[in-house]
Design a protein around this motif. Structure first.
Motif, mmCIF file in Angstrom:
data_model
loop_
_atom_site.group_PDB
_atom_site.id
_atom_site.type_symbol
_atom_site.label_atom_id
_atom_site.label_comp_id
_atom_site.label_asym_id
_atom_site.label_seq_id
_atom_site.Cartn_x
_atom_site.Cartn_y
_atom_site.Cartn_z
ATOM 1 N N SER A 37 -11.132 42.875 15.831
ATOM 2 C CA SER A 37 -10.702 41.957 16.884
ATOM 3 C C SER A 37 -10.566 40.552 16.312
ATOM 4 N N VAL A 38 -9.870 39.716 17.065
ATOM 5 C CA VAL A 38 -9.683 38.316 16.685
ATOM 6 C C VAL A 38 -10.311 37.462 17.782
ATOM 7 N N PRO A 39 -11.220 36.550 17.423
ATOM 8 C CA PRO A 39 -11.822 35.709 18.463
ATOM 9 C C PRO A 39 -10.787 34.766 19.076
ATOM 10 N N ARG A 40 -10.938 34.511 20.343
ATOM 11 C CA ARG A 40 -10.026 33.589 21.036
ATOM 12 C C ARG A 40 -10.461 32.145 20.788
ATOM 13 N N ASN A 41 -9.478 31.273 20.741
ATOM 14 C CA ASN A 41 -9.723 29.832 20.645
ATOM 15 C C ASN A 41 -10.644 29.452 19.491
ATOM 16 N N ASN A 42 -10.396 30.031 18.331
ATOM 17 C CA ASN A 42 -11.190 29.698 17.150
ATOM 18 C C ASN A 42 -10.243 29.120 16.108
ATOM 19 N N GLY A 43 -10.340 27.830 15.880
ATOM 20 C CA GLY A 43 -9.449 27.137 14.958
ATOM 21 C C GLY A 43 -9.649 27.479 13.494
ATOM 22 N N ASN A 44 -10.671 28.279 13.196
ATOM 23 C CA ASN A 44 -10.901 28.701 11.813
ATOM 24 C C ASN A 44 -10.170 29.998 11.478
ATOM 25 N N TRP A 45 -9.564 30.620 12.477
ATOM 26 C CA TRP A 45 -8.871 31.897 12.290
ATOM 27 C C TRP A 45 -7.370 31.722 12.478
ATOM 28 N N VAL A 46 -6.601 32.377 11.590
ATOM 29 C CA VAL A 46 -5.150 32.501 11.747
ATOM 30 C C VAL A 46 -4.855 33.990 11.621
ATOM 31 N N ALA A 47 -4.327 34.591 12.687
ATOM 32 C CA ALA A 47 -4.044 36.029 12.682
ATOM 33 C C ALA A 47 -2.575 36.281 12.989
ATOM 34 N N ASP A 48 -2.076 37.433 12.545
ATOM 35 C CA ASP A 48 -0.699 37.810 12.862
ATOM 36 C C ASP A 48 -0.600 38.149 14.346
ATOM 37 N N ARG A 49 0.600 38.388 14.821
ATOM 38 C CA ARG A 49 0.808 38.593 16.260
ATOM 39 C C ARG A 49 0.125 39.841 16.805
ATOM 40 N N ASP A 50 -0.125 40.836 15.948
ATOM 41 C CA ASP A 50 -0.724 42.085 16.413
ATOM 42 C C ASP A 50 -2.210 42.205 16.093
ATOM 43 N N GLY A 51 -2.784 41.196 15.474
ATOM 44 C CA GLY A 51 -4.200 41.241 15.137
ATOM 45 C C GLY A 51 -4.538 42.235 14.037
ATOM 46 N N LYS A 52 -3.600 42.462 13.130
ATOM 47 C CA LYS A 52 -3.847 43.366 11.998
ATOM 48 C C LYS A 52 -4.476 42.637 10.817
ATOM 49 N N VAL A 53 -4.106 41.372 10.632
ATOM 50 C CA VAL A 53 -4.580 40.597 9.479
ATOM 51 C C VAL A 53 -5.000 39.206 9.932
ATOM 52 N N ALA A 54 -5.911 38.610 9.163
ATOM 53 C CA ALA A 54 -6.343 37.248 9.487
ATOM 54 C C ALA A 54 -6.747 36.496 8.232
ATOM 55 N N ILE A 55 -6.586 35.195 8.325
ATOM 56 C CA ILE A 55 -7.087 34.262 7.323
ATOM 57 C C ILE A 55 -8.165 33.453 8.035
ATOM 58 N N ILE A 56 -9.357 33.458 7.473
ATOM 59 C CA ILE A 56 -10.484 32.774 8.093
ATOM 60 C C ILE A 56 -10.954 31.692 7.130
ATOM 61 N N ALA A 57 -11.025 30.472 7.622
ATOM 62 C CA ALA A 57 -11.424 29.346 6.778
ATOM 63 C C ALA A 57 -12.822 28.881 7.143
ATOM 64 N N SER A 58 -13.553 28.475 6.114
ATOM 65 C CA SER A 58 -14.839 27.824 6.328
ATOM 66 C C SER A 58 -14.520 26.390 6.721
ATOM 67 N N SER A 59 -14.782 26.046 7.945
ATOM 68 C CA SER A 59 -14.382 24.724 8.434
ATOM 69 C C SER A 59 -15.114 23.590 7.728
ATOM 70 N N GLU A 60 -16.220 23.894 7.091
ATOM 71 C CA GLU A 60 -17.010 22.843 6.454
ATOM 72 C C GLU A 60 -16.264 22.186 5.297
ATOM 73 N N ALA A 61 -15.845 22.968 4.343
ATOM 74 C CA ALA A 61 -15.247 22.399 3.140
ATOM 75 C C ALA A 61 -13.723 22.448 3.149
ATOM 76 N N TYR A 62 -13.164 23.547 3.629
ATOM 77 C CA TYR A 62 -11.719 23.743 3.550
ATOM 78 C C TYR A 62 -11.165 24.221 4.887
ATOM 79 N N PRO A 63 -10.867 23.310 5.786
ATOM 80 C CA PRO A 63 -10.285 23.721 7.065
ATOM 81 C C PRO A 63 -8.822 24.132 6.896
ATOM 82 N N ILE A 64 -8.311 24.833 7.875
ATOM 83 C CA ILE A 64 -6.895 25.200 7.880
ATOM 84 C C ILE A 64 -6.085 23.928 8.088
ATOM 85 N N GLN A 65 -5.195 23.648 7.150
ATOM 86 C CA GLN A 65 -4.368 22.445 7.226
ATOM 87 C C GLN A 65 -3.098 22.687 8.031
ATOM 88 N N GLN A 66 -2.540 23.893 7.878
ATOM 89 C CA GLN A 66 -1.279 24.190 8.550
ATOM 90 C C GLN A 66 -1.151 25.695 8.743
#
Length: 119
Positions: A37-66
């Motif tokens: 599953s993909v958590p809702r409203n979590n700015g550390n997660w970027v998932a595809d439209r179907d929730g098959k894959v995700a990129i999860i960033a450690s917000s401490e050192a390297y947040p998602i820039q784009q």
């Protein structure tokens, strides 16, 4: 930058363990496929439209820039610390045409980016 890559095979326990491992090992980025599953409203997660894959960033050192791409099935792309991370999944039962189409979409996403990580 430390990166963890894992296939959790749609298992909640495996996904929880992967996230715990990310924290314990202090990984900066996790590239996860076959999500439970993909958590809702979590700015550390970027998932595809179907929730098959995700990129999860450690917000401490390297947040998602784009967020670069989340509209395609099986592909998520995001920029973190100037690096383009592309996480993708195509089923082993997919045919050659589907695989080639996925590779073409990834090529279009990555073209022109000097630093790219694929998983």
């Amino acid at each position: 930058m430390d990166v963890l890559q894992i296939n959790v095979n749609r298992s909640r326990s495996a996904q929880d363990l992967a996230l715990n491992t990310m924290r314990m090992e202090r990984a900066d980025v996790c590239l996860m496929v076959e999500l439970h599953s993909v958590p809702r409203n979590n700015g550390n997660w970027v998932a595809d439209r179907d929730g098959k894959v995700a990129i999860i960033a450690s917000s401490e050192a390297y947040p998602i820039q784009q967020v670069v791409s989340v509209t395609q099935s099986g592909i998520a792309a995001a920029r973190i610390n100037g690096v383009l991370f592309v996480c993708c999944y195509v089923s082993p039962s997919a045919g050659v045409p589907e695989f080639e189409e996925m590779m073409q979409r990834i090529d279009v996403l990555a073209r022109g980016h000097p630093r790219v990580v694929f998983a």
